[in-house]
Every structure is written in structure tokens, then in C-alpha cells.
Motif scaffolding. Structure first.
Motif, PDB file in Angstrom:
ATOM      1  N   ASN A 172      40.708  37.863  37.550  1.00  0.00           N
ATOM      2  CA  ASN A 172      41.247  39.201  37.353  1.00  0.00           C
ATOM      3  C   ASN A 172      42.714  39.245  37.780  1.00  0.00           C
ATOM      4  O   ASN A 172      43.071  38.777  38.864  1.00  0.00           O
ATOM      5  CB  ASN A 172      40.430  40.208  38.160  1.00  0.00           C
ATOM      6  CG  ASN A 172      40.932  41.625  37.998  1.00  0.00           C
ATOM      7  OD1 ASN A 172      41.904  42.008  38.641  1.00  0.00           O
ATOM      8  ND2 ASN A 172      40.277  42.400  37.168  1.00  0.00           N
ATOM      9  N   PRO A 173      43.614  39.807  36.943  1.00  0.00           N
ATOM     10  CA  PRO A 173      45.052  39.836  37.274  1.00  0.00           C
ATOM     11  C   PRO A 173      45.369  40.504  38.606  1.00  0.00           C
ATOM     12  O   PRO A 173      46.253  40.051  39.341  1.00  0.00           O
ATOM     13  CB  PRO A 173      45.664  40.619  36.113  1.00  0.00           C
ATOM     14  CG  PRO A 173      44.699  40.429  34.989  1.00  0.00           C
ATOM     15  CD  PRO A 173      43.340  40.370  35.611  1.00  0.00           C
ATOM     16  N   LYS A 174      44.674  41.589  38.934  1.00  0.00           N
ATOM     17  CA  LYS A 174      44.934  42.273  40.204  1.00  0.00           C
ATOM     18  C   LYS A 174      44.537  41.396  41.384  1.00  0.00           C
ATOM     19  O   LYS A 174      45.256  41.333  42.392  1.00  0.00           O
ATOM     20  CB  LYS A 174      44.188  43.604  40.245  1.00  0.00           C
ATOM     21  CG  LYS A 174      44.741  44.651  39.293  1.00  0.00           C
ATOM     22  CD  LYS A 174      44.009  45.977  39.437  1.00  0.00           C
ATOM     23  CE  LYS A 174      44.583  47.027  38.484  1.00  0.00           C
ATOM     24  NZ  LYS A 174      43.861  48.324  38.609  1.00  0.00           N
ATOM     25  N   VAL A 175      43.395  40.725  41.265  1.00  0.00           N
ATOM     26  CA  VAL A 175      42.955  39.803  42.321  1.00  0.00           C
ATOM     27  C   VAL A 175      43.982  38.683  42.476  1.00  0.00           C
ATOM     28  O   VAL A 175      44.354  38.297  43.596  1.00  0.00           O
ATOM     29  CB  VAL A 175      41.567  39.231  42.012  1.00  0.00           C
ATOM     30  CG1 VAL A 175      41.201  38.120  42.996  1.00  0.00           C
ATOM     31  CG2 VAL A 175      40.519  40.333  42.031  1.00  0.00           C
ATOM     32  N   CYS A 176      44.452  38.172  41.353  1.00  0.00           N
ATOM     33  CA  CYS A 176      45.425  37.075  41.384  1.00  0.00           C
ATOM     34  C   CYS A 176      46.716  37.509  42.065  1.00  0.00           C
ATOM     35  O   CYS A 176      47.256  36.791  42.917  1.00  0.00           O
ATOM     36  CB  CYS A 176      45.700  36.591  39.965  1.00  0.00           C
ATOM     37  SG  CYS A 176      46.646  35.042  39.895  1.00  0.00           S
ATOM     38  N   GLN A 177      47.215  38.693  41.713  1.00  0.00           N
ATOM     39  CA  GLN A 177      48.437  39.201  42.343  1.00  0.00           C
ATOM     40  C   GLN A 177      48.259  39.343  43.852  1.00  0.00           C
ATOM     41  O   GLN A 177      49.152  38.995  44.637  1.00  0.00           O
ATOM     42  CB  GLN A 177      48.832  40.551  41.740  1.00  0.00           C
ATOM     43  CG  GLN A 177      49.627  40.456  40.447  1.00  0.00           C
ATOM     44  CD  GLN A 177      51.075  40.021  40.665  1.00  0.00           C
ATOM     45  OE1 GLN A 177      51.502  39.686  41.762  1.00  0.00           O
ATOM     46  NE2 GLN A 177      51.851  40.011  39.585  1.00  0.00           N
ATOM     47  N   GLN A 178      47.102  39.835  44.266  1.00  0.00           N
ATOM     48  CA  GLN A 178      46.840  39.983  45.703  1.00  0.00           C
ATOM     49  C   GLN A 178      46.861  38.633  46.402  1.00  0.00           C
ATOM     50  O   GLN A 178      47.439  38.489  47.489  1.00  0.00           O
ATOM     51  CB  GLN A 178      45.492  40.673  45.906  1.00  0.00           C
ATOM     52  CG  GLN A 178      45.472  42.140  45.504  1.00  0.00           C
ATOM     53  CD  GLN A 178      44.077  42.724  45.491  1.00  0.00           C
ATOM     54  OE1 GLN A 178      43.077  42.014  45.695  1.00  0.00           O
ATOM     55  NE2 GLN A 178      43.979  44.028  45.263  1.00  0.00           N
ATOM     56  N   GLN A 179      46.241  37.637  45.785  1.00  0.00           N
ATOM     57  CA  GLN A 179      46.193  36.307  46.392  1.00  0.00           C
ATOM     58  C   GLN A 179      47.570  35.643  46.430  1.00  0.00           C
ATOM     59  O   GLN A 179      47.822  34.764  47.253  1.00  0.00           O
ATOM     60  CB  GLN A 179      45.201  35.419  45.624  1.00  0.00           C
ATOM     61  CG  GLN A 179      43.752  35.874  45.728  1.00  0.00           C
ATOM     62  CD  GLN A 179      43.277  35.928  47.168  1.00  0.00           C
ATOM     63  OE1 GLN A 179      43.494  34.996  47.945  1.00  0.00           O
ATOM     64  NE2 GLN A 179      42.622  37.030  47.537  1.00  0.00           N
ATOM     65  N   TRP A 180      48.458  36.082  45.554  1.00  0.00           N
ATOM     66  CA  TRP A 180      49.823  35.560  45.542  1.00  0.00           C
ATOM     67  C   TRP A 180      50.803  36.532  46.207  1.00  0.00           C
ATOM     68  O   TRP A 180      52.018  36.451  45.994  1.00  0.00           O
ATOM     69  CB  TRP A 180      50.267  35.272  44.104  1.00  0.00           C
ATOM     70  CG  TRP A 180      49.787  33.939  43.612  1.00  0.00           C
ATOM     71  CD1 TRP A 180      48.652  33.677  42.896  1.00  0.00           C
ATOM     72  CD2 TRP A 180      50.434  32.677  43.800  1.00  0.00           C
ATOM     73  NE1 TRP A 180      48.539  32.332  42.634  1.00  0.00           N
ATOM     74  CE2 TRP A 180      49.632  31.695  43.175  1.00  0.00           C
ATOM     75  CE3 TRP A 180      51.619  32.284  44.430  1.00  0.00           C
ATOM     76  CZ2 TRP A 180      49.979  30.343  43.173  1.00  0.00           C
ATOM     77  CZ3 TRP A 180      51.955  30.938  44.424  1.00  0.00           C
ATOM     78  CH2 TRP A 180      51.136  29.992  43.804  1.00  0.00           C
ATOM     79  N   ASN A 181      50.265  37.445  47.022  1.00  0.00           N
ATOM     80  CA  ASN A 181      51.093  38.399  47.782  1.00  0.00           C
ATOM     81  C   ASN A 181      52.051  39.176  46.895  1.00  0.00           C
ATOM     82  O   ASN A 181      53.208  39.440  47.259  1.00  0.00           O
ATOM     83  CB  ASN A 181      51.879  37.645  48.869  1.00  0.00           C
ATOM     84  CG  ASN A 181      50.976  36.946  49.852  1.00  0.00           C
ATOM     85  OD1 ASN A 181      49.964  37.499  50.293  1.00  0.00           O
ATOM     86  ND2 ASN A 181      51.310  35.707  50.175  1.00  0.00           N
ATOM     87  N   ASN A 182      51.555  39.521  45.688  1.00  0.00           N
ATOM     88  CA  ASN A 182      52.328  40.309  44.725  1.00  0.00           C
ATOM     89  C   ASN A 182      53.653  39.654  44.347  1.00  0.00           C
ATOM     90  O   ASN A 182      54.643  40.331  44.072  1.00  0.00           O
ATOM     91  CB  ASN A 182      52.571  41.721  45.268  1.00  0.00           C
ATOM     92  CG  ASN A 182      51.285  42.498  45.443  1.00  0.00           C
ATOM     93  OD1 ASN A 182      50.432  42.513  44.546  1.00  0.00           O
ATOM     94  ND2 ASN A 182      51.125  43.136  46.590  1.00  0.00           N
ATOM     95  N   GLU A 183      53.664  38.317  44.320  1.00  0.00           N
ATOM     96  CA  GLU A 183      54.886  37.584  43.989  1.00  0.00           C
ATOM     97  C   GLU A 183      54.815  36.901  42.625  1.00  0.00           C
ATOM     98  O   GLU A 183      55.710  36.126  42.269  1.00  0.00           O
ATOM     99  CB  GLU A 183      55.162  36.528  45.063  1.00  0.00           C
ATOM    100  CG  GLU A 183      55.475  37.129  46.435  1.00  0.00           C
ATOM    101  CD  GLU A 183      55.660  36.066  47.506  1.00  0.00           C
ATOM    102  OE1 GLU A 183      55.362  34.888  47.215  1.00  0.00           O
ATOM    103  OE2 GLU A 183      56.123  36.410  48.604  1.00  0.00           O
ATOM    104  N   LEU A 184      53.770  37.166  41.857  1.00  0.00           N
ATOM    105  CA  LEU A 184      53.642  36.509  40.564  1.00  0.00           C
ATOM    106  C   LEU A 184      54.643  37.063  39.561  1.00  0.00           C
ATOM    107  O   LEU A 184      54.916  38.264  39.545  1.00  0.00           O
ATOM    108  CB  LEU A 184      52.229  36.697  40.003  1.00  0.00           C
ATOM    109  CG  LEU A 184      51.115  35.826  40.568  1.00  0.00           C
ATOM    110  CD1 LEU A 184      49.815  36.144  39.850  1.00  0.00           C
ATOM    111  CD2 LEU A 184      51.446  34.354  40.434  1.00  0.00           C
TER     112      LEU A 184
END
Length: 248
Positions: free
Chosen positions: A163-175
Motif C-alpha cells: 500500500n502506498p501510504k504504508v510505504c511512505q510511512q516506512q520511508w518516513n515520508n521521503e519517497l
């Protein structure tokens, strides 16, 4: 949720750091992924992966340009196989907005010196396609495996869309924008050094280009692998295909 996409589909039987490898994958069945190519140096060393979308055009990652690929290897899943062919790269076309891998737009087109097939049927456009959370896709490459150096045999592994939101969270919103996340999170499967530029394939369609993982750590950190979303670059790709040169 699902993400709508209009993307390039292959009709074959179907980083913030340079290059990546397949972790916990298996040897690809012979002749199963004839669209795969190895980007190589003038001296025959594997640098990055890539894939054909036309008989004379390859898609790969823009950051692979820094390694100065000279030729591509096609025709064999084994880098030393008897059926392999080495074809000189005629021109390289990075996306005009690419600056560095962590800022996105990590996609490049290669024009090769000769056509590799008598027809141009190697790709088509598919509309109304959806990449769903947890959808099982695959990624392939000749990069390192977990306990070895680079391999000669093409490796492939299944990974799940994240999920894109999960991914952004795991990348500290730096994607960066225009990316897809799959593998490398809550799993021990994904890519690593040597696989950059290869395709993320879902339902026989190339939907992403291997871009980066966290700190080139393939041991596997709890951070999703990141791919360039091909669907966001179709107008640019199609212009290249029509004009046979790098779009301005």
C-alpha cells in the motif's frame, strides 16, 4: 485500495544506491523471460538489468547511466550461455527530470543498434489495469544473491505490492512521486545490487522499474523496495517510440 494504471504490457511468455540483487529467489525457467536484457560494460561485465518493449528499445533505470553501459546481452538466461548475443547501445535517453535516484524519475530508454526481431509485436498498451495491495508480482535479475557474488543464471522471485501510504510511512515520508513499492517489507524477498533497471511484472505486464532499497541493505531491512511506476511515463515513452529519438 487499488491504483488505476495505463501501462506497457509485454507479450512474451511471460536505490538510492546502484544496482540490486534478487534475494531468496529461484533460477528462472529457460526461455520464460526473453524480454530480459543485461546492460554490460565494453568488457562484458554485467552492470544493470533492463527489458525490451520493442525489438530495438530497452527500458531500464536512469541511475544505470552513471555506470556507462556500452552494450546489452540478449537471448540467454545465462550470462555465459551459448545463445547469448551482444548488441551495441546506439543511444541512451534518461528522463529529462531525473537528477538523482532518491528524487525519482528513475527511468531511461536505450536504442540499440539493430532490431532483435522481425516484428514490433513485443509490447502493447493495456488500459483499466489495477495494481492491488498484496497483489503477487515478480522481479528478476542477474544481481547478487544473499550468500554469493553476482550470478550467471537469471533469478526470479515473487513479491507483493505494498500500500502506498504504508510505504511512505516506512520511508518516513521521503519517497519521491511516481513509484510503486513491492517486497522488502515484512518479508525476506526482494532485489539488491545488480538488479537495477529490471521489470516488476504483474499479470504478465511490466508495471515498474527496479530503482532503490534502503542503504543497499539486502539482508532484508524492514523497508519496502521501490520501483519507478511505468504508467506515469507512458506519454514520454510513446513519444520516444514514435520519434525514435530522445524527446526534448
Amino acid at each position: 485500495t487499488s491504483v488505476h494504471c495505463d501501462l506497457v504490457a509485454l507479450r512474451f511468455a511471460l536505490e538510492k544506491f546502484h544496482g540490486f540483487k534478487i534475494i531468496n529467489g529461484n533460477k528462472a525457467p529457460e526461455n520464460s523471460m526473453q524480454y530480459m536484457v543485461s546492460l554490460q560494460s565494453k568488457f562484458g561485465f554485467h552492470l544493470c538489468g533492463g527489458f525490451l518493449i520493442r525489438e530495438d528499445v530497452v527500458v531500464t533505470a536512469a541511475h544505470c547511466d552513471e555506470l556507462e553501459p556500452y552494450q546489452i546481452l540478449v537471448g540467454s538466461h545465462n550470462l555465459k550461455g551459448s545463445n547469448r548475443r551482444l548488441i551495441k547501445i546506439q543511444s541512451r535517453c534518461k528522463h529529462p527530470d531525473y537528477k538523482t535516484v532518491g528524487l525519482g524519475n528513475d527511468i531511461m530508454l536505450l536504442k540499440v543498434s539493430i532490431s532483435l526481431s522481425p516484428t514490433a509485436d513485443h509490447f502493447t498498451k493495456h488500459k483499466n489495469c489495477y495494481n492491488s495491495d498484496n497483489q503477487i508480482c515478480s522481479v528478476a535479475g542477474w544481481g547478487k544473491t544473499l550468500n554469493s557474488h553476482d550470478v550467471d543464471d537469471l533469478q526470479v522471485v515473487n513479491v507483493s505490492i505494498i500500500n502506498p501510504k504504508v510505504c511512505q510511512q516506512q520511508w518516513n515520508n521521503e519517497l519521491p512521486p511516481n513509484v510503486i513499492c513491492a517486497g522488502g517489507y515484512n518479508t525476506n524477498k526482494g532485489f539488491c545490487q545488480g538488479d537495477s533497471g529490471g521489470p516488476l511484472v504483474c499479470d504478465g505486464k511490466a508495471v515498474g522499474v527496479v530503482s532503490f532499497n534502503r542503504n543497499a541493505n539486502c539482508n532484508y531491512p524492514d523497508a519496502p523496495n521501490v520501483y519507478t511506476d511505468i504508467s506515469k511515463y507512458l506519454p514520454w515513452i510513446n513519444k520516444f517510440l514514435m520519434e525514435n529519438k530522445c524527446p526534448l
